[in-house]
Design an enzyme around this catalytic site. Sequence first.
Site, mmCIF file in Angstrom:
data_model
loop_
_atom_site.group_PDB
_atom_site.id
_atom_site.type_symbol
_atom_site.label_atom_id
_atom_site.label_comp_id
_atom_site.label_asym_id
_atom_site.label_seq_id
_atom_site.Cartn_x
_atom_site.Cartn_y
_atom_site.Cartn_z
ATOM 1 C CE LYS A 196 -1.945 4.206 -1.501
ATOM 2 N NZ LYS A 196 -2.966 4.313 -0.529
ATOM 3 C CG ASP A 251 17.441 14.274 -7.785
ATOM 4 O OD1 ASP A 251 17.438 13.342 -8.615
ATOM 5 O OD2 ASP A 251 17.172 15.451 -8.088
ATOM 6 C CG HIS A 265 -2.226 0.624 1.008
ATOM 7 N ND1 HIS A 265 -2.674 1.636 1.814
ATOM 8 C CD2 HIS A 265 -3.178 0.432 0.073
ATOM 9 C CE1 HIS A 265 -3.851 2.031 1.398
ATOM 10 N NE2 HIS A 265 -4.190 1.321 0.340
#
Length: 180
Positions: free
Chosen positions: A121, A126, A119
């Site tokens: 996200k 960089d 789950h």
Amino acid sequence: MRNSLRWLALSGLACCALSVTLPATASPSIQTAFSPEHGALELVLNTIGSARESIRMMGYSFTSPEVVRALVDAHRRGVDVKIVLDEKGNRNRASVAAMNLVAGAGIPVRTNDRYAIMHDKVIIVDGQTVETGSFNYTRAGTRKNSENVLVVREMPEVASRYLVHWQSRWDTGTNWIPGY
């Protein structure tokens, strides 16, 4: 004479030391946005667009044409992009199409089925910036759902922790082979 030469050498070194330009350091910042109020997607896209070296993304559901386009554009400008996605959350036609597009552009994609739901996200840019929150990289995440995005910029210690987590999901994932 010896003292004057020593003084001349020291004053020359002092001038050199004073003329050195130190690199500018950006200060940490935090940004937030929400959807469907039309701010979440823009913040995600700005974060992807800010990448100069690398993007590491992990997601639950992946169908957003805008995010696909931004990732492919980043890859084309030389950014090292890698994506790991939940396997079960990306079986539908729109997800398969999105994964085929990024993989077809040369971006390595893996799916992970080791968890009931992967789950996460997250986008790490960089090694300095982390985008996270509830925002799914989908049209529904942009237009229909109540979602949030949090971007923590210029905090390499936070990004480093997320990179370790990302790497563990990447390492246990399976390469996505585009199928048309």
